[in-house]
Motif scaffolding. Structure first.
Motif, PDB file in Angstrom:
ATOM      1  N   TYR A  32       0.840  -1.201   0.000  1.00 57.50           N
ATOM      2  CA  TYR A  32       0.000   0.000   0.000  1.00 57.50           C
ATOM      3  C   TYR A  32       0.882   1.261   0.000  1.00 57.50           C
ATOM      4  CZ  TYR A  32      -4.115  -2.836   1.216  1.00 57.50           C
ATOM      5  OH  TYR A  32      -5.142  -3.745   1.201  1.00 57.50           O
ATOM      6  N   THR A  33       1.931   1.243   0.818  1.00 54.27           N
ATOM      7  CA  THR A  33       2.814   2.409   0.907  1.00 54.27           C
ATOM      8  C   THR A  33       3.449   2.714  -0.449  1.00 54.27           C
ATOM      9  OG1 THR A  33       3.260   1.905   3.217  1.00 54.27           O
ATOM     10  CG2 THR A  33       4.835   3.357   2.117  1.00 54.27           C
ATOM     11  N   GLN A  34       4.008   1.695  -1.082  1.00 50.79           N
ATOM     12  CA  GLN A  34       4.659   1.879  -2.399  1.00 50.79           C
ATOM     13  C   GLN A  34       3.725   2.523  -3.406  1.00 50.79           C
ATOM     14  OE1 GLN A  34       6.059  -1.769  -4.365  1.00 50.79           O
ATOM     15  NE2 GLN A  34       6.787  -2.496  -2.399  1.00 50.79           N
ATOM     16  N   VAL A  35       2.516   1.989  -3.491  1.00 50.57           N
ATOM     17  CA  VAL A  35       1.547   2.441  -4.492  1.00 50.57           C
ATOM     18  C   VAL A  35       1.100   3.870  -4.184  1.00 50.57           C
ATOM     19  CG1 VAL A  35      -0.836   2.007  -5.207  1.00 50.57           C
ATOM     20  CG2 VAL A  35       0.797   0.125  -5.124  1.00 50.57           C
ATOM     21  N   GLN A  36       0.905   4.156  -2.908  1.00 50.89           N
ATOM     22  CA  GLN A  36       0.458   5.495  -2.528  1.00 50.89           C
ATOM     23  C   GLN A  36       1.561   6.525  -2.751  1.00 50.89           C
ATOM     24  OE1 GLN A  36      -2.897   3.310  -0.051  1.00 50.89           O
ATOM     25  NE2 GLN A  36      -1.294   4.230   1.187  1.00 50.89           N
ATOM     26  N   ASN A  44       3.387  15.908  -6.902  1.00 47.36           N
ATOM     27  CA  ASN A  44       4.555  16.501  -6.232  1.00 47.36           C
ATOM     28  C   ASN A  44       4.423  16.518  -4.714  1.00 47.36           C
ATOM     29  OD1 ASN A  44       6.095  17.067  -8.544  1.00 47.36           O
ATOM     30  ND2 ASN A  44       4.727  18.803  -8.975  1.00 47.36           N
ATOM     31  N   LYS A  45       3.848  15.463  -4.192  1.00 51.14           N
ATOM     32  CA  LYS A  45       3.710  15.361  -2.735  1.00 51.14           C
ATOM     33  C   LYS A  45       4.348  14.057  -2.264  1.00 51.14           C
ATOM     34  CE  LYS A  45      -0.606  17.967  -2.628  1.00 51.14           C
ATOM     35  NZ  LYS A  45      -0.397  19.061  -1.675  1.00 51.14           N
ATOM     36  N   THR A  46       4.684  14.027  -0.970  1.00 53.40           N
ATOM     37  CA  THR A  46       5.295  12.799  -0.439  1.00 53.40           C
ATOM     38  C   THR A  46       4.370  12.151   0.595  1.00 53.40           C
ATOM     39  OG1 THR A  46       6.490  14.188   1.111  1.00 53.40           O
ATOM     40  CG2 THR A  46       7.729  13.393  -0.791  1.00 53.40           C
ATOM     41  N   PHE A  47       4.459  10.837   0.657  1.00 52.10           N
ATOM     42  CA  PHE A  47       3.636  10.051   1.583  1.00 52.10           C
ATOM     43  C   PHE A  47       4.432   9.886   2.876  1.00 52.10           C
ATOM     44  CE2 PHE A  47       1.916   5.861   3.009  1.00 52.10           C
ATOM     45  CZ  PHE A  47       0.576   6.229   3.094  1.00 52.10           C
TER      46      PHE A  47
END
Ligand code: G3P
Ligand code: MG
Length: 242
Positions: A32-36, A44-47
């Motif tokens: 989920y983290t990778q895909v998000q 241009n945002k970071t998770f």
């Protein structure tokens, strides 16, 4: 001199166990983290782990709303569109899901000792099938599974719905008191849901999760391998942490 026995918490004896799945039995949270991260990079945002902590454990649509609203992209991408966008990537990743350390050992131990156990996951049926396709030997040992799209689960974690539904399905042998149920969880919303259901919770959090989320759990472990059944009135493991 301090009385060492005073530091040992008094715990309710456990008769039944309920497992979370993603991030607890299966190493799927990283998917989920990778895909998000990929989707947010387009804006241009970071998770980050603040957002991760709010999403994990929830039903897909509930987590999707948090994602688009918290990141401020809801004008460009609706929660429903986000779910469509991530679906193809997740479908490719889920079949390679691996078990978390100690998951197989703990499940086989409970099965051997005759302790009834079930599953309560925010994942819906389609994702559950993909994630567990390599692990039928383990998941088929569950007394029952309750999924996020079960009609009895009106609201996802932190609502107690899913754990109360899972508790009810043990009941052929008579009602099960929630205080005799032990839940294993990795997510803040899941720990809260179990406590809202009146159950005890062992949390096995990702080390990147803020430690303030540990406070609600009855016990916090680095790994399922560190679980000590004797502390919960359960018979000891007969092997040595393998
Ligand atoms: O952690 P689970 O098993 O309730 O799954 C919830 C979502 O599908 C993933 O966070
Ligand atoms: Mg989880």
């Amino acid at each position: 001199m301090a009385n060492s026995s005073a530091t040992v918490p008094v715990r309710k004896p456990i008769t039944h166990v309920i497992f979370d799945m993603d991030g607890l039995l299966l190493d799927t949270e990283n998917f989920y983290t990778q895909v998000q991260e990929i989707i947010l990079a387009r804006y241009n945002k970071t998770f980050d782990w603040n957002l991760k902590a709010k999403m994990m454990g929830k039903k897909a649509i509930e987590a999707a709303r948090v994602f688009v609203e918290d990141t401020g992209i809801s004008d460009s991408l609706s929660a429903e569109q986000f779910l469509v966008e991530r679906e193809e990537m997740l479908r490719d990743l889920f079949p390679s899901s691996d078990l978390m350390p100690g998951a197989s050992r703990l499940i086989r131990y409970l099965h051997a000792k005759g302790v009834p156990f079930g599953l309560a996951t925010g994942s819906h049926r389609r994702h559950f099938e993909l994630k567990t396709q390599k692990h039928g030997d383990i998941f088929s040992l569950m007394h029952h599974v309750v999924l996020g799209d079960d009609p009895e689960v009106k609201q996802g974690k932190p609502s107690p719905d899913i754990f109360l539904a899972a508790a009810k399905r043990f009941e052929q042998g008579g009602p099960v008191d929630p205080s005799n149920i032990l839940v294993f969880e990795d997510a803040p919303s899941g720990v809260l849901a179990a406590k809202n259901a009146g159950m005890s919770v062992v949390m096995v959090p990702d080390p990147r999760l803020d430690k303030s989320f540990h406070d609600t759990a009855d016990q916090v472990l680095n790994s399922l391998l560190d679980f000590n059944p004797s502390e919960w009135g359960l018979p000891p493991f007969e092997d040595n942490r393998s």
